[in-house]
Write a protein that holds these residues in place. Structure first.
Motif, PDB file in Angstrom:
ATOM      1  N   PRO A  42     -27.229 -25.767  -7.750  1.00  0.00           N
ATOM      2  CA  PRO A  42     -25.963 -25.695  -8.452  1.00  0.00           C
ATOM      3  C   PRO A  42     -25.675 -24.266  -9.062  1.00  0.00           C
ATOM      4  O   PRO A  42     -24.582 -23.940  -9.307  1.00  0.00           O
ATOM      5  CB  PRO A  42     -26.366 -26.751  -9.660  1.00  0.00           C
ATOM      6  CG  PRO A  42     -27.990 -26.899  -9.624  1.00  0.00           C
ATOM      7  CD  PRO A  42     -28.305 -26.549  -8.410  1.00  0.00           C
ATOM      8  N   VAL A  43     -26.746 -23.467  -9.632  1.00  0.00           N
ATOM      9  CA  VAL A  43     -26.340 -22.095 -10.043  1.00  0.00           C
ATOM     10  C   VAL A  43     -25.866 -21.494  -8.706  1.00  0.00           C
ATOM     11  O   VAL A  43     -24.715 -20.843  -9.147  1.00  0.00           O
ATOM     12  CB  VAL A  43     -27.723 -21.262 -10.301  1.00  0.00           C
ATOM     13  CG1 VAL A  43     -27.381 -19.775 -10.678  1.00  0.00           C
ATOM     14  CG2 VAL A  43     -28.037 -21.934 -11.591  1.00  0.00           C
ATOM     15  N   ARG A  45     -23.743 -22.539  -6.398  1.00  0.00           N
ATOM     16  CA  ARG A  45     -22.651 -23.212  -6.122  1.00  0.00           C
ATOM     17  C   ARG A  45     -21.703 -22.478  -7.209  1.00  0.00           C
ATOM     18  O   ARG A  45     -20.392 -22.311  -6.973  1.00  0.00           O
ATOM     19  CB  ARG A  45     -22.668 -24.585  -6.236  1.00  0.00           C
ATOM     20  CG  ARG A  45     -23.317 -25.503  -5.241  1.00  0.00           C
ATOM     21  CD  ARG A  45     -23.316 -26.899  -5.160  1.00  0.00           C
ATOM     22  NE  ARG A  45     -23.992 -27.621  -3.846  1.00  0.00           N
ATOM     23  CZ  ARG A  45     -24.350 -28.730  -3.974  1.00  0.00           C
ATOM     24  NH1 ARG A  45     -24.390 -29.461  -4.971  1.00  0.00           N
ATOM     25  NH2 ARG A  45     -24.862 -29.063  -2.578  1.00  0.00           N
ATOM     26  N   ARG A  46     -21.916 -22.504  -8.423  1.00  0.00           N
ATOM     27  CA  ARG A  46     -21.340 -22.117  -9.588  1.00  0.00           C
ATOM     28  C   ARG A  46     -20.891 -20.650  -9.346  1.00  0.00           C
ATOM     29  O   ARG A  46     -19.816 -20.157  -9.487  1.00  0.00           O
ATOM     30  CB  ARG A  46     -22.002 -22.139 -10.963  1.00  0.00           C
ATOM     31  CG  ARG A  46     -22.058 -23.555 -11.361  1.00  0.00           C
ATOM     32  CD  ARG A  46     -22.752 -23.562 -12.593  1.00  0.00           C
ATOM     33  NE  ARG A  46     -23.318 -25.011 -12.774  1.00  0.00           N
ATOM     34  CZ  ARG A  46     -24.352 -25.648 -13.643  1.00  0.00           C
ATOM     35  NH1 ARG A  46     -25.144 -24.444 -14.001  1.00  0.00           N
ATOM     36  NH2 ARG A  46     -24.659 -26.960 -13.742  1.00  0.00           N
ATOM     37  N   LEU A  49     -18.293 -20.423  -6.697  1.00  0.00           N
ATOM     38  CA  LEU A  49     -16.929 -20.881  -7.124  1.00  0.00           C
ATOM     39  C   LEU A  49     -16.285 -19.867  -8.365  1.00  0.00           C
ATOM     40  O   LEU A  49     -14.877 -20.045  -8.364  1.00  0.00           O
ATOM     41  CB  LEU A  49     -16.964 -22.313  -7.888  1.00  0.00           C
ATOM     42  CG  LEU A  49     -17.318 -23.569  -6.747  1.00  0.00           C
ATOM     43  CD1 LEU A  49     -17.682 -24.769  -7.463  1.00  0.00           C
ATOM     44  CD2 LEU A  49     -16.049 -23.699  -5.808  1.00  0.00           C
ATOM     45  N   LYS A  50     -16.721 -19.386  -9.243  1.00  0.00           N
ATOM     46  CA  LYS A  50     -16.375 -18.714 -10.528  1.00  0.00           C
ATOM     47  C   LYS A  50     -16.419 -17.220  -9.944  1.00  0.00           C
ATOM     48  O   LYS A  50     -15.861 -16.713 -11.000  1.00  0.00           O
ATOM     49  CB  LYS A  50     -17.423 -18.948 -11.585  1.00  0.00           C
ATOM     50  CG  LYS A  50     -17.240 -20.434 -11.825  1.00  0.00           C
ATOM     51  CD  LYS A  50     -17.792 -20.794 -13.178  1.00  0.00           C
ATOM     52  CE  LYS A  50     -17.855 -22.166 -13.561  1.00  0.00           C
ATOM     53  NZ  LYS A  50     -18.425 -22.598 -15.140  1.00  0.00           N
ATOM     54  N   SER A  51     -17.019 -16.647  -9.183  1.00  0.00           N
ATOM     55  CA  SER A  51     -16.985 -15.292  -9.121  1.00  0.00           C
ATOM     56  C   SER A  51     -15.769 -14.750  -8.585  1.00  0.00           C
ATOM     57  O   SER A  51     -15.253 -15.452  -7.812  1.00  0.00           O
ATOM     58  CB  SER A  51     -18.104 -14.761  -8.018  1.00  0.00           C
ATOM     59  OG  SER A  51     -19.438 -15.006  -8.330  1.00  0.00           O
ATOM     60  N   ASP A  83     -18.672 -16.461 -19.119  1.00  0.00           N
ATOM     61  CA  ASP A  83     -18.642 -16.744 -17.671  1.00  0.00           C
ATOM     62  C   ASP A  83     -20.041 -16.710 -17.325  1.00  0.00           C
ATOM     63  O   ASP A  83     -20.400 -17.655 -16.131  1.00  0.00           O
ATOM     64  CB  ASP A  83     -17.774 -15.781 -16.612  1.00  0.00           C
ATOM     65  CG  ASP A  83     -16.053 -16.172 -17.038  1.00  0.00           C
ATOM     66  OD1 ASP A  83     -15.914 -17.388 -17.429  1.00  0.00           O
ATOM     67  OD2 ASP A  83     -15.296 -15.361 -16.400  1.00  0.00           O
ATOM     68  N   SER A  86     -21.838 -19.852 -18.629  1.00  0.00           N
ATOM     69  CA  SER A  86     -21.388 -21.172 -17.895  1.00  0.00           C
ATOM     70  C   SER A  86     -22.315 -21.210 -16.680  1.00  0.00           C
ATOM     71  O   SER A  86     -22.534 -22.310 -16.153  1.00  0.00           O
ATOM     72  CB  SER A  86     -20.084 -21.108 -17.836  1.00  0.00           C
ATOM     73  OG  SER A  86     -19.403 -20.217 -16.854  1.00  0.00           O
ATOM     74  N   LEU A  87     -22.678 -20.172 -15.908  1.00  0.00           N
ATOM     75  CA  LEU A  87     -23.351 -20.194 -14.620  1.00  0.00           C
ATOM     76  C   LEU A  87     -24.744 -21.180 -14.653  1.00  0.00           C
ATOM     77  O   LEU A  87     -25.031 -21.536 -13.723  1.00  0.00           O
ATOM     78  CB  LEU A  87     -23.334 -18.929 -13.986  1.00  0.00           C
ATOM     79  CG  LEU A  87     -22.080 -18.286 -13.640  1.00  0.00           C
ATOM     80  CD1 LEU A  87     -22.241 -16.638 -13.313  1.00  0.00           C
ATOM     81  CD2 LEU A  87     -21.195 -18.806 -12.551  1.00  0.00           C
ATOM     82  N   GLU A  89     -25.473 -23.490 -17.085  1.00  0.00           N
ATOM     83  CA  GLU A  89     -25.341 -24.495 -17.741  1.00  0.00           C
ATOM     84  C   GLU A  89     -26.256 -25.518 -17.143  1.00  0.00           C
ATOM     85  O   GLU A  89     -26.208 -26.017 -16.252  1.00  0.00           O
ATOM     86  CB  GLU A  89     -23.965 -25.352 -17.832  1.00  0.00           C
ATOM     87  CG  GLU A  89     -23.721 -26.251 -18.806  1.00  0.00           C
ATOM     88  CD  GLU A  89     -22.351 -26.611 -18.788  1.00  0.00           C
ATOM     89  OE1 GLU A  89     -22.093 -27.812 -19.889  1.00  0.00           O
ATOM     90  OE2 GLU A  89     -21.604 -25.961 -18.447  1.00  0.00           O
TER      91      GLU A  89
END
Length: 223
Positions: A42-43, A45-46, A49-51, A83, A86-87, A89
């Motif tokens: 999950p880390v 994947r985040r 998605l968020k980078s 940011d 949240s990566l 979480e």
């Protein structure tokens, strides 16, 4: 990444080749973190998605842990941004907040791995050396047969149970507050009572809680 995180520090020429291959500036700052392999999917994947478009994030799986190395934009404060938080979480992450230059990435990874190994099972959140240094140092010293608790607890056995309890309670509160007045307020006693207990603690253990060197020893001992 294997060369960068090898057991032996890479030479300057090797670092230059690594920086060229990764397309990063050798003098840049990096956020270095370690998380459990169980949380890595999950880390990752985040991060994907968020980078931002120009962000450079590298992950490296080794043993039970995943290393995360993120290039920091110039002018960004060393503290974690929203940011970044949240990566991770829902996961446990050990963060060596800032590595100044690629030469310091490997020591930062080692520090983050040490923090991660020190965390209790099942915990979540972001942990730094500031959060865990007392536990890490005490465990490392105990492994070498240098338990700092031996500098305090055996020497207080000469006290009565009631006196020992009062001295230890005073030490905990005083080290947390750093103030005679605040410690007295919290313990519902006069300031002079705290002074007397500080002197009694020093008389029994040889450690004065006011100088930082002795205070740090007692902090570790009381863990």
């Amino acid at each position: 990444m294997t060369q960068l995180l090898a057991p032996v520090d890479p030479s300057k020429s090797v670092l230059q080749r690594i920086a060229g291959a990764l397309k990063v500036d050798m003098s840049a700052d990096f956020l270095v973190a370690v998380c459990s392999r169980d949380d890595s999917l999950p880390v990752k994947r985040r991060f994907a998605l968020k980078s931002r478009k120009n962000d450079k994030v590298f992950t490296y799986d080794q043993g039970h842990h995943t290393r995360v190395i993120k290039w920091r934009r110039q002018g960004v404060a060393p503290e974690l941004e929203f940011d970044d938080v949240s990566l991770f979480e829902g996961a446990a992450a050990a963060v060596a907040l800032l590595s100044a230059g690629s030469a310091n990435v490997r020591p930062a990874v080692l520090a983050a791995r040490e923090i991660m190994s020190d965390l209790p099972m099942g915990c979540t959140g972001i942990f730094t050396l500031g959060d865990r240094w007392q536990s890490i140092v005490r465990h490392r010293m105990a492994q070498l047969g240098c338990d700092p608790g031996q500098l305090v607890h055996p020497l207080l056995r000469r006290c009565t149970d009631a006196e020992r309890e009062r001295l230890l309670e005073m030490a905990v509160v005083y080290l947390r507050t750093g103030s005679l007045v605040n410690a007295a307020v919290e313990l519902h006693c006069h300031r002079n009572t705290i002074v007397n207990r500080l002197e009694s603690f020093q008389r029994h253990t040889g450690l004065d809680l006011r100088p930082p060197a002795d205070a740090s020893v007692v902090l570790l001992a009381l863990r």
